[in-house]
Design a protein around this motif. Sequence first.
Motif, PDB file in Angstrom:
ATOM      1  N   GLY A  61      44.967  17.839  25.382  1.00 39.36           N
ATOM      2  CA  GLY A  61      44.425  16.534  25.003  1.00 39.36           C
ATOM      3  C   GLY A  61      45.515  15.476  24.924  1.00 39.36           C
ATOM      4  N   LEU A  62      45.088  14.231  24.817  1.00 40.29           N
ATOM      5  CA  LEU A  62      46.039  13.124  24.728  1.00 40.29           C
ATOM      6  C   LEU A  62      46.733  13.133  23.367  1.00 40.29           C
ATOM      7  N   PRO A  63      48.044  12.887  23.339  1.00 42.16           N
ATOM      8  CA  PRO A  63      48.763  12.840  22.057  1.00 42.16           C
ATOM      9  C   PRO A  63      48.538  11.513  21.340  1.00 42.16           C
ATOM     10  N   VAL A  64      47.305  11.280  20.934  1.00 34.86           N
ATOM     11  CA  VAL A  64      46.936  10.017  20.293  1.00 34.86           C
ATOM     12  C   VAL A  64      47.741   9.799  19.017  1.00 34.86           C
ATOM     13  N   GLU A  65      48.095  10.887  18.354  1.00 34.01           N
ATOM     14  CA  GLU A  65      48.859  10.762  17.110  1.00 34.01           C
ATOM     15  C   GLU A  65      50.229  10.150  17.357  1.00 34.01           C
ATOM     16  N   ARG A  66      50.720  10.219  18.594  1.00 40.27           N
ATOM     17  CA  ARG A  66      51.992   9.580  18.967  1.00 40.27           C
ATOM     18  C   ARG A  66      51.747   8.247  19.671  1.00 40.27           C
ATOM     19  N   LEU A  83      49.804   6.895  31.586  1.00 43.90           N
ATOM     20  CA  LEU A  83      49.801   6.944  30.123  1.00 43.90           C
ATOM     21  C   LEU A  83      50.469   5.685  29.598  1.00 43.90           C
ATOM     22  N   VAL A  84      49.992   5.215  28.457  1.00 41.50           N
ATOM     23  CA  VAL A  84      50.531   4.001  27.865  1.00 41.50           C
ATOM     24  C   VAL A  84      50.754   4.213  26.372  1.00 41.50           C
ATOM     25  N   LYS A  85      51.792   3.586  25.858  1.00 36.13           N
ATOM     26  CA  LYS A  85      52.151   3.720  24.442  1.00 36.13           C
ATOM     27  C   LYS A  85      52.277   2.331  23.840  1.00 36.13           C
ATOM     28  N   GLY A  86      51.652   2.116  22.686  1.00 33.34           N
ATOM     29  CA  GLY A  86      51.817   0.837  21.999  1.00 33.34           C
ATOM     30  C   GLY A  86      50.528   0.111  21.675  1.00 33.34           C
ATOM     31  N   PHE A  87      49.397   0.586  22.188  1.00 36.56           N
ATOM     32  CA  PHE A  87      48.125  -0.067  21.860  1.00 36.56           C
ATOM     33  C   PHE A  87      47.633   0.321  20.467  1.00 36.56           C
ATOM     34  N   GLY A  88      47.960   1.522  20.050  1.00 38.92           N
ATOM     35  CA  GLY A  88      47.591   1.941  18.704  1.00 38.92           C
ATOM     36  C   GLY A  88      46.168   2.426  18.540  1.00 38.92           C
ATOM     37  N   ILE A  89      45.383   2.463  19.624  1.00 37.84           N
ATOM     38  CA  ILE A  89      43.990   2.871  19.466  1.00 37.84           C
ATOM     39  C   ILE A  89      43.910   4.379  19.231  1.00 37.84           C
ATOM     40  N   LYS A  90      43.023   4.765  18.339  1.00 38.81           N
ATOM     41  CA  LYS A  90      42.860   6.163  17.951  1.00 38.81           C
ATOM     42  C   LYS A  90      41.533   6.742  18.407  1.00 38.81           C
ATOM     43  N   THR A  91      40.659   5.855  18.901  1.00 38.29           N
ATOM     44  CA  THR A  91      39.342   6.285  19.365  1.00 38.29           C
ATOM     45  C   THR A  91      38.794   5.226  20.304  1.00 38.29           C
ATOM     46  N   LYS A 103      40.410  -3.725  16.524  1.00 32.65           N
ATOM     47  CA  LYS A 103      40.971  -3.263  15.257  1.00 32.65           C
ATOM     48  C   LYS A 103      40.210  -2.049  14.730  1.00 32.65           C
ATOM     49  N   LYS A 104      38.910  -2.008  14.990  1.00 30.84           N
ATOM     50  CA  LYS A 104      38.115  -0.852  14.569  1.00 30.84           C
ATOM     51  C   LYS A 104      38.551   0.413  15.295  1.00 30.84           C
ATOM     52  N   LEU A 105      39.133   0.250  16.484  1.00 32.01           N
ATOM     53  CA  LEU A 105      39.641   1.402  17.221  1.00 32.01           C
ATOM     54  C   LEU A 105      41.039   1.798  16.751  1.00 32.01           C
ATOM     55  N   GLY A 106      41.629   0.972  15.880  1.00 34.25           N
ATOM     56  CA  GLY A 106      42.976   1.231  15.383  1.00 34.25           C
ATOM     57  C   GLY A 106      44.044   0.372  16.001  1.00 34.25           C
ATOM     58  N   CYS A 107      43.675  -0.494  16.951  1.00 41.00           N
ATOM     59  CA  CYS A 107      44.657  -1.319  17.652  1.00 41.00           C
ATOM     60  C   CYS A 107      45.288  -2.340  16.716  1.00 41.00           C
ATOM     61  N   LYS A 108      46.610  -2.473  16.814  1.00 43.75           N
ATOM     62  CA  LYS A 108      47.330  -3.402  15.952  1.00 43.75           C
ATOM     63  C   LYS A 108      47.956  -4.564  16.714  1.00 43.75           C
ATOM     64  N   LEU A 109      47.756  -4.616  18.025  1.00 53.36           N
ATOM     65  CA  LEU A 109      48.299  -5.712  18.817  1.00 53.36           C
ATOM     66  C   LEU A 109      47.613  -7.026  18.457  1.00 53.36           C
ATOM     67  N   LYS A 110      48.370  -8.126  18.554  1.00 58.24           N
ATOM     68  CA  LYS A 110      47.796  -9.437  18.237  1.00 58.24           C
ATOM     69  C   LYS A 110      46.718  -9.824  19.227  1.00 58.24           C
ATOM     70  N   ASP A 111      46.945  -9.547  20.501  1.00 56.72           N
ATOM     71  CA  ASP A 111      45.961  -9.871  21.533  1.00 56.72           C
ATOM     72  C   ASP A 111      45.892  -8.726  22.528  1.00 56.72           C
ATOM     73  N   PRO A 112      45.101  -7.701  22.216  1.00 57.47           N
ATOM     74  CA  PRO A 112      45.061  -6.498  23.056  1.00 57.47           C
ATOM     75  C   PRO A 112      44.671  -6.768  24.499  1.00 57.47           C
ATOM     76  N   PHE A 113      43.730  -7.697  24.714  1.00 60.83           N
ATOM     77  CA  PHE A 113      43.254  -7.922  26.078  1.00 60.83           C
ATOM     78  C   PHE A 113      44.254  -8.701  26.917  1.00 60.83           C
ATOM     79  N   MET A 114      45.013  -9.597  26.310  1.00 62.78           N
ATOM     80  CA  MET A 114      46.056 -10.266  27.062  1.00 62.78           C
ATOM     81  C   MET A 114      47.141  -9.257  27.450  1.00 62.78           C
ATOM     82  N   THR A 115      47.501  -8.382  26.515  1.00 64.07           N
ATOM     83  CA  THR A 115      48.462  -7.322  26.823  1.00 64.07           C
ATOM     84  C   THR A 115      47.925  -6.411  27.916  1.00 64.07           C
ATOM     85  N   LEU A 116      46.667  -6.019  27.797  1.00 61.10           N
ATOM     86  CA  LEU A 116      46.037  -5.147  28.784  1.00 61.10           C
ATOM     87  C   LEU A 116      46.079  -5.760  30.178  1.00 61.10           C
TER      88      LEU A 116
END
Length: 492
Positions: free
Chosen positions: A331-336, A357-365, A443-456
Amino acid sequence: MVTPHEYARAVLPLGTTTIIADPHEIANVMGKDGIRYILNSSKNIPLNVFVMLPSCVPATPMETSGAVLRASDLLEFKDEERVLGLAELMNFPGLISRDAEVLEKVSSFSDMIIDGHAPLLSGKELSAYSIFAHSDHECTALDEAKEKLSKGMRIMIREGTGAKNLDTLIKIVTLKNSRRFFFVSDDRNPLDLLGEGHINQMVKRAINAGIDPVVAVQMATLNTAEYFNLNDIGAIAPGFRADMVVLDVLDDCGISMTIKDGLVVAKNGEVIVDIPIFESDSYERGTVNLKSEELFEKLTLGGSGFARIIKVVEDQIVTEEVIEEVDLGSGLPVERDIVKIAVCERHTGSGGVGLGLVKGFGIKTGAIASSVSHDSHNIVVVGTNDSDMLDAIKGIEKMEGGQIVVRDGEVLAKLELPIAGLISDRPLKEVSRKLTELKRACKKLGCKLKDPFMTLSFMALPVIPSLKLTDRGLFDVERFEFVELFDRERQT
């Protein structure tokens, strides 16, 4: 993300009377029709909309775009009244290596303004590039900006939603060199336009950083007008257009009134004139062509070992490459904070999918997806599981473009962008409200980025270092080649 008439409604009260736009995004989707749409839809509104012709469609051959624009295609627009020159030369490797198509474009527009795009370019290569490109908006460090300044380039200080460089670059502006600088927004979304402001906000921050108020205003007005050869804009004097801004207090840049061509068009934060709505022929719709029912198996990503992972750098459009050991069979190492990213080709229905794979979005689900992904604007999706990722892709397909957040099969928020998969046909305030809903859902998914979609949107941009993903695979921008997910040399 809004039509030109809605954009005018946003920026006129903020003191902007003229913009210079590069319709590079819609041109990557629709080609010449995209440029024509921007020119036609921006007619007859109380905002000067000038166009720089997209020089790189596609941006690179490493992705699938909706169109290819050659020099002959661009020449059809050269004599248009509101066309000023050639937009940012993103293919700086092509220019330096004397690619025939790039040289033909440069030669065709050598008598006009040619904008640059040269992140981290230095030394002799920068010298060669600066002969043709007259400016750069990609500076992120002081030394980089100083070198480009020394080569005779103008420095566009960028402060957008995804890339914020003003605080760094304003430090080298002096009375002696200030005429070589001006401001650009370069992707500032409706939320920031309404919440923070436009060029007026940049002027205010420059003043707060110690720049003389008159110099800061000059950077936002006269410097820009002179660079783009707008010889009747940028001064209050006989023979100039009566485009003026009345401020409450100079240092604060609070706009009390905007005057366009001698008429008051905005007062106390509100537009007070009618802005005609462009009635299109709907040719700019229906640009999302997917075979979503065939994508589920293509989202599968397996293997174990030391993997190349895209690492997000917040407030920047550059990324880093990190190497971490993963076992995708477990499985994906979501905890990391490591989740899956996919880019799905959406122009031809080829079914092409790039995985990484990407690191830094913070989403957990859950998953988030967008049809806004620079520069070719294929569907980009980040998620913790294949089911939610596929549901997000299907949601965008149903909307004919847009942005969406999905968790456990439920759509938590969405924004429809049916015009080329990039632009809403709704009022700016409604778009802003939906963007707020998308950020809350992230944010409900756990994302902590200021603007997730601009980053995406910048995860699929293969002209900005260092590791990115296109519909054709994982791409090392600095080596300018595709790479495998797992680093085989480290495995041994």
